[in-house]
Design an enzyme around this catalytic site. Sequence first.
Site, short mmCIF file in Angstrom:
data_model
loop_
_atom_site.label_atom_id
_atom_site.label_comp_id
_atom_site.label_asym_id
_atom_site.label_seq_id
_atom_site.Cartn_x
_atom_site.Cartn_y
_atom_site.Cartn_z
N GLU A 120 -13.73 2.29 18.42
CA GLU A 120 -14.30 2.14 19.77
C GLU A 120 -13.37 1.34 20.69
OE1 GLU A 120 -19.04 2.92 19.13
OE2 GLU A 120 -18.40 0.83 19.16
N GLY A 163 -24.43 8.69 3.76
CA GLY A 163 -25.77 8.35 4.25
C GLY A 163 -26.70 8.00 3.10
N SER A 164 -27.88 8.63 3.09
CA SER A 164 -28.87 8.29 2.07
C SER A 164 -28.45 8.74 0.66
CB SER A 164 -30.22 8.91 2.42
OG SER A 164 -30.06 10.31 2.48
N GLY A 211 -23.71 1.91 8.69
CA GLY A 211 -22.30 2.09 8.36
C GLY A 211 -21.50 0.82 8.66
N ASP A 212 -21.85 0.14 9.74
CA ASP A 212 -21.14 -1.10 10.08
C ASP A 212 -21.44 -2.19 9.06
OD1 ASP A 212 -20.14 0.14 12.34
OD2 ASP A 212 -21.85 -0.46 13.57
N ASP A 238 -26.39 -2.73 23.16
CA ASP A 238 -27.12 -1.50 22.82
C ASP A 238 -28.42 -1.46 23.61
OD1 ASP A 238 -25.12 -0.96 21.03
OD2 ASP A 238 -26.33 -1.27 19.22
O1 RIB Z 1 -22.50 1.92 14.64
C1 RIB Z 1 -23.54 1.59 15.50
C2 RIB Z 1 -23.02 1.16 16.83
O2 RIB Z 1 -22.35 2.23 17.44
C3 RIB Z 1 -24.09 0.71 17.78
O3 RIB Z 1 -24.36 -0.66 17.69
C4 RIB Z 1 -23.55 1.13 19.12
O4 RIB Z 1 -22.98 0.09 19.83
C5 RIB Z 1 -22.60 2.26 18.81
O5 RIB Z 1 -21.48 2.31 19.56
#
Ligand code: RIB
Length: 303
Positions: free
Chosen positions: A141, A214-215, A243-244, A13
């Site tokens: 992704e 979200g919040s 979210g992750d 990032d």
């Molecule tokens: O969810 C956040 C992530 O999404 C970031 O760390 C970035 O890599 C994006 O793809």
Amino acid sequence: MSNIAIVGSISMDLVMQTNRIPQEGETVVGDSFSMVPGGKGANQAVAIGRLSNKSDQITMLGAVGKDSFGPLLQANLTANHVCTQHVGTLPAPSGVAQITLYQSDNRIIYYPGANGLVDPNQWRDEWQVITAAELVVLQNEIPHHANLQIAHFCQKHQIPVLYNPAPARETDLEMLDLVTYFTPNQHECQELFPDKNLSEALLTYPEKLIVTLGSKGLTYASKNQVQHIPAIKAQAIDTTGAGDTFNGALGYAIAQGLELTQALRFATLAAHLSVQKFGAQGGMPSLEEMKEHPAYEKAWHFE
Ligand code: RIB
């Protein structure tokens, strides 16, 4: 602790903080710049690794590029108790996310690089990792065909799958019947079910469709009723990776045998802690940090 396999993106990032978003054709001066490990797959793996604190149970499957980011991204996973034995190095750039951080919120442009080349058709030992897993965690992704192939395999072998369809793709619904948990945010949910309101969608997929707000927290359906779990209020520094963190902590708690509502509450606390530090992974809590928080619940009884 059970085995968890995370298949997904591993990226660097590139984060620029600004107090003003540039208009078209305009240049503004940034307040800070940082390079920090990210990628939704790696973020979710690190969230689990940090909570589990054991190095032999959390396995990342994915790829980095043949560049200077690759070894850094792998070392970061290892440092967070994630096994990288099945992370390949491919002749492509590592995945990169260009993140603009403005008023604690992010705008992201993502370039998949090696993540876009993840292909289960090339796997051999990796299928054994999946077979040995008690939970497989997927996001969007890596290519859709990769997710689909893994989800079909998991369904055939009765391996539960937690699928976070982010960022949303038109093809996500093909995954819905194959996975155990499906966790879009509200925006992604609306795109996926344009003909249903939120309650209708939730009631169609009870205890499977979990929509993050979200919040405002999250919502899902259980016992023919829509349920809501509020977020815990936080002074957010950076919401990137919240979210992750939520998905990783949810996966950890489910794999530990927590019942869904409790697992969702546990993940809500993890996400609350995550937004209070900079970087997608910067605020992801350890189990000790979770236990120190007043909102930690005795019912979670993790050792
Ligand atoms: O969810 C956040 C992530 O999404 C970031 O760390 C970035 O890599 C994006 O793809």
